[in-house]
Design a protein around this motif. Structure first.
Motif, PDB file in Angstrom:
ATOM      1  N   PHE A 230       0.802  -1.177   0.048  1.00 54.78           N
ATOM      2  CA  PHE A 230       0.075  -0.206  -0.197  1.00 54.78           C
ATOM      3  C   PHE A 230       0.895   1.227  -0.024  1.00 54.78           C
ATOM      4  N   ASN A 231       1.846   1.268   0.853  1.00 55.46           N
ATOM      5  CA  ASN A 231       2.709   2.553   0.747  1.00 55.46           C
ATOM      6  C   ASN A 231       3.511   2.692  -0.227  1.00 55.46           C
ATOM      7  N   LEU A 232       3.927   1.558  -0.961  1.00 51.53           N
ATOM      8  CA  LEU A 232       4.787   1.807  -2.372  1.00 51.53           C
ATOM      9  C   LEU A 232       3.661   2.435  -3.386  1.00 51.53           C
ATOM     10  N   LEU A 233       2.367   1.977  -3.347  1.00 51.01           N
ATOM     11  CA  LEU A 233       1.709   2.524  -4.484  1.00 51.01           C
ATOM     12  C   LEU A 233       1.346   4.124  -4.145  1.00 51.01           C
ATOM     13  N   PHE A 234       1.150   4.501  -3.014  1.00 48.26           N
ATOM     14  CA  PHE A 234       0.515   5.633  -2.433  1.00 48.26           C
ATOM     15  C   PHE A 234       1.773   6.662  -2.680  1.00 48.26           C
ATOM     16  N   THR A 235       2.930   6.239  -2.288  1.00 49.79           N
ATOM     17  CA  THR A 235       4.080   7.042  -2.489  1.00 49.79           C
ATOM     18  C   THR A 235       4.519   7.266  -4.120  1.00 49.79           C
ATOM     19  N   LEU A 236       4.274   6.207  -4.652  1.00 53.99           N
ATOM     20  CA  LEU A 236       4.623   6.426  -6.210  1.00 53.99           C
ATOM     21  C   LEU A 236       3.465   7.431  -6.630  1.00 53.99           C
ATOM     22  N   GLY A 237       2.246   7.639  -6.341  1.00 55.45           N
ATOM     23  CA  GLY A 237       1.425   8.615  -6.627  1.00 55.45           C
ATOM     24  C   GLY A 237       1.592   9.998  -6.067  1.00 55.45           C
ATOM     25  N   VAL A 238       2.260  10.019  -4.806  1.00 58.30           N
ATOM     26  CA  VAL A 238       2.603  11.427  -4.269  1.00 58.30           C
ATOM     27  C   VAL A 238       3.863  11.857  -4.767  1.00 58.30           C
ATOM     28  N   ASN A 239       4.857  11.134  -5.129  1.00 59.69           N
ATOM     29  CA  ASN A 239       6.019  11.524  -5.921  1.00 59.69           C
ATOM     30  C   ASN A 239       5.859  11.973  -7.152  1.00 59.69           C
ATOM     31  N   ALA A 240       4.850  11.536  -8.039  1.00 57.84           N
ATOM     32  CA  ALA A 240       4.517  11.904  -9.240  1.00 57.84           C
ATOM     33  C   ALA A 240       4.049  13.239  -8.914  1.00 57.84           C
ATOM     34  N   PHE A 241       3.375  13.663  -7.890  1.00 56.56           N
ATOM     35  CA  PHE A 241       3.168  15.073  -7.845  1.00 56.56           C
ATOM     36  C   PHE A 241       4.174  16.004  -7.376  1.00 56.56           C
ATOM     37  N   TYR A 242       4.783  15.640  -6.450  1.00 64.19           N
ATOM     38  CA  TYR A 242       5.993  16.354  -5.731  1.00 64.19           C
ATOM     39  C   TYR A 242       6.986  16.737  -6.810  1.00 64.19           C
ATOM     40  N   GLU A 243       7.474  15.583  -7.680  1.00 64.31           N
ATOM     41  CA  GLU A 243       8.445  15.857  -8.740  1.00 64.31           C
ATOM     42  C   GLU A 243       8.047  16.528  -9.776  1.00 64.31           C
ATOM     43  N   PHE A 244       6.676  16.407 -10.151  1.00 61.07           N
ATOM     44  CA  PHE A 244       6.442  17.112 -11.681  1.00 61.07           C
ATOM     45  C   PHE A 244       5.259  18.282 -11.544  1.00 61.07           C
ATOM     46  N   LEU A 352      10.130   2.621   5.423  1.00 61.82           N
ATOM     47  CA  LEU A 352       9.008   3.586   4.913  1.00 61.82           C
ATOM     48  C   LEU A 352      10.047   4.814   4.050  1.00 61.82           C
ATOM     49  N   THR A 353      11.142   4.984   4.631  1.00 62.74           N
ATOM     50  CA  THR A 353      11.780   5.877   3.845  1.00 62.74           C
ATOM     51  C   THR A 353      12.244   5.588   2.652  1.00 62.74           C
ATOM     52  N   ALA A 354      12.881   4.131   2.743  1.00 66.75           N
ATOM     53  CA  ALA A 354      13.430   3.371   1.458  1.00 66.75           C
ATOM     54  C   ALA A 354      12.159   3.410   0.529  1.00 66.75           C
ATOM     55  N   ASN A 355      11.019   3.246   0.818  1.00 66.36           N
ATOM     56  CA  ASN A 355       9.704   3.115  -0.306  1.00 66.36           C
ATOM     57  C   ASN A 355       9.635   4.432  -0.806  1.00 66.36           C
ATOM     58  N   PHE A 356       9.874   5.509  -0.130  1.00 68.39           N
ATOM     59  CA  PHE A 356       9.654   6.829  -0.698  1.00 68.39           C
ATOM     60  C   PHE A 356      10.602   7.148  -1.433  1.00 68.39           C
ATOM     61  N   CYS A 357      11.869   6.588  -1.260  1.00 67.24           N
ATOM     62  CA  CYS A 357      12.980   6.936  -2.116  1.00 67.24           C
ATOM     63  C   CYS A 357      12.925   6.158  -3.377  1.00 67.24           C
ATOM     64  N   LEU A 358      12.604   4.643  -3.251  1.00 67.50           N
ATOM     65  CA  LEU A 358      12.411   3.706  -4.509  1.00 67.50           C
ATOM     66  C   LEU A 358      11.391   4.483  -5.402  1.00 67.50           C
ATOM     67  N   THR A 359      10.366   4.782  -4.812  1.00 64.62           N
ATOM     68  CA  THR A 359       9.085   5.316  -5.694  1.00 64.62           C
ATOM     69  C   THR A 359       9.558   6.595  -6.292  1.00 64.62           C
ATOM     70  N   SER A 360      10.419   7.428  -5.735  1.00 64.72           N
ATOM     71  CA  SER A 360      10.964   8.851  -6.080  1.00 64.72           C
ATOM     72  C   SER A 360      11.718   8.353  -7.516  1.00 64.72           C
ATOM     73  N   THR A 361      12.628   7.419  -7.307  1.00 63.87           N
ATOM     74  CA  THR A 361      13.429   6.959  -8.511  1.00 63.87           C
ATOM     75  C   THR A 361      12.724   6.559  -9.499  1.00 63.87           C
ATOM     76  N   ILE A 362      11.617   5.592  -9.405  1.00 63.75           N
ATOM     77  CA  ILE A 362      11.040   4.873 -10.478  1.00 63.75           C
ATOM     78  C   ILE A 362      10.170   6.043 -11.089  1.00 63.75           C
ATOM     79  N   ILE A 363       9.365   7.092 -10.380  1.00 63.79           N
ATOM     80  CA  ILE A 363       8.683   7.757 -10.903  1.00 63.79           C
ATOM     81  C   ILE A 363       9.208   9.186 -11.492  1.00 63.79           C
ATOM     82  N   ALA A 364      10.520   9.363 -11.264  1.00 65.72           N
ATOM     83  CA  ALA A 364      11.371  10.452 -12.016  1.00 65.72           C
ATOM     84  C   ALA A 364      11.710   9.943 -13.305  1.00 65.72           C
ATOM     85  N   LEU A 365      12.276   8.404 -13.558  1.00 66.00           N
ATOM     86  CA  LEU A 365      12.515   8.144 -14.857  1.00 66.00           C
ATOM     87  C   LEU A 365      11.219   7.806 -15.612  1.00 66.00           C
TER      88      LEU A 365
END
Length: 410
Positions: A230-244, A352-365
């Motif tokens: 759940f945390n992975l999917l949610f942070t993917l969405g949040v980071n899509a907003f944060y970064e773009f 939790l921090t690693a999940n946030f960072c992993l999703t930041s990397t994925i969504i950035a690319l």
């Protein structure tokens, strides 16, 4: 001996300043690469500026991913303060190297510096773990909620400061980051309690500890995995907003850095207010899991609608985005901490921090490729991912009635 309140004050101060240092470059990089001068930095190897920026956005969270996956566990073994101070000093050096790379217009050096900085900034997990350690002297949910509020304050102050410092040149922003993070190291050394390692094992080498006790290894635990997904999917969405969202604001409205910064003020201001004022009452009314579900679903719907907004209307939607993010982040870490503290608070918060960072990397690319079609598509993708996270949580609740008890029993 330092009191729990003094320790919490130090944790909150370090969280605020440290997060501000991380967030300083956010309103600077998008205008630099999309609207800045053509030079060796912004046109490295003749590649499109959007792709160059996407790589930079990916390298920092990639470093955070690797760092947070082990730094939290290292603090469990060797002590919170020692690990925190060392990594903060190294992060300050990374910011200084980034400033020099900008001055020299050296993209390769800048990319390496951003990765090193991210690697050391994985110490975010330590501050969270220290807040959780204060229980029962200070309620765990309250301590973690305040820590999140201070992190949001850092996300508010960092971009706002960076947006205005950019007028003196991008390198100035990174020098300011170096000073902020070095100040955190001094505060940690002076105001945090002496180290008392939580898990002592003289037979465990540093390499073995990194390999077997890193936070990512917690994915092997079925109960943790259910919530971590759940945390992975949610942070993917949040980071899509944060970064773009800076991409979108520049592309659609031609916003300069300081206007991007003020949009960030709106969303983070609501995140702070929600965390400090509303979360306890909302948790009492709806319960933990219902509150997390509603926050994720509401955020997803707002992100899907955001590309339709005008410049003025987007500010109103940013308010709702701040409420949605804070609702989930204000409750979910405490839920993980309470259920899985026997694995070590450093490891759990590191996950939790690693999940946030992993999703930041994925969504950035992924997002930088999607943004070639239009930055609004990346925001829509983020909304759909948040909706998917809510659907996954609903599925767990609907098809696994004993799931919360199983999580406690692991």
């Amino acid at each position: 001996m330092l009191s729990p309140k003094t320790t919490l004050f130090a944790v909150l101060l370090v969280t605020t300043i440290g997060t501000a240092g991380i967030a300083l470059p956010y309103p600077v990089l998008a205008p630099l690469f999309l609207d800045g001068p053509e030079n060796a930095l912004t046109r490295f190897m003749g590649l499109p500026p959007k792709l160059l920026l996407g790589v930079l956005l990916a390298l920092f969270p990639l470093g955070l991913l690797l760092g947070s996956s082990v730094i939290g566990a290292l603090s469990d073994q060797y002590g919170r303060r020692r690990t925190l101070v060392i990594t903060l000093v190294l992060a300050a050096a990374g910011y200084a190297l980034s400033a020099l790379a900008l001055r020299w217009e050296n993209y390769a050096l800048f990319a390496v510096a951003r990765f090193i900085t991210g690697l050391c900034e994985g110490n975010i997990a330590i501050a969270r773990a220290m807040a959780a350690d204060l229980h029962p002297a200070i309620d765990r949910t309250r301590a973690l909620s305040l820590a999140m509020a201070c992190a949001y304050a850092g996300w508010l102050l960092g971009p706002l400061t960076g947006g205005y410092l950019a007028a003196a040149g991008p390198a100035t922003v990174f020098w300011a980051g170096a000073l902020a993070v070095f100040a955190c190291a001094l505060i940690s050394r002076l105001l945090m309690p002496a180290d008392e390692p939580l898990n002592t094992n003289g037979n465990t080498s540093f390499v073995q500890l990194v390999r077997t006790k890193n936070s990512l290894a917690l994915w092997r635990e079925p109960a943790i995995r259910a919530l971590a997904l759940f945390n992975l999917l949610f942070t993917l969405g949040v980071n899509a907003f944060y970064e773009f969202y800076p991409f979108w604001l520049v592309e659609k409205f031609a916003f300069p850095p300081h206007q991007i910064a003020w949009n960030t003020v709106v969303v983070t201001g609501m995140m702070i207010a929600t965390s400090v004022v509303a979360i306890p009452a909302l948790k009492r009314r709806y319960g933990t899991q219902r509150l997390v579900f509603r926050g994720a679903l509401g955020l997803g719907l707002v992100l899907v609608l955001l590309p339709l907004a005008s410049a003025r209307g987007s500010a109103a939607l940013f308010v709702l985005i701040g409420v949605g993010i804070a609702t989930v982040n204000g409750v979910f870490p405490a839920m993980m901490s309470e259920r899985f503290e026997h694995f070590g608070q450093g490891r759990v918060m590191g996950l939790l921090t690693a999940n946030f960072c992993l999703t930041s990397t994925i969504i950035a690319l992924l997002g930088s490729s999607v943004a070639l079609l239009g930055s609004h598509w990346t925001l829509i993708l983020g909304g759909l991912l948040c909706i998917a996270s809510a659907a996954w949580l609903a599925r767990l609740q609907r098809h696994s009635e004993t799931w919360p008890q199983e999580a406690n029993a692991q």
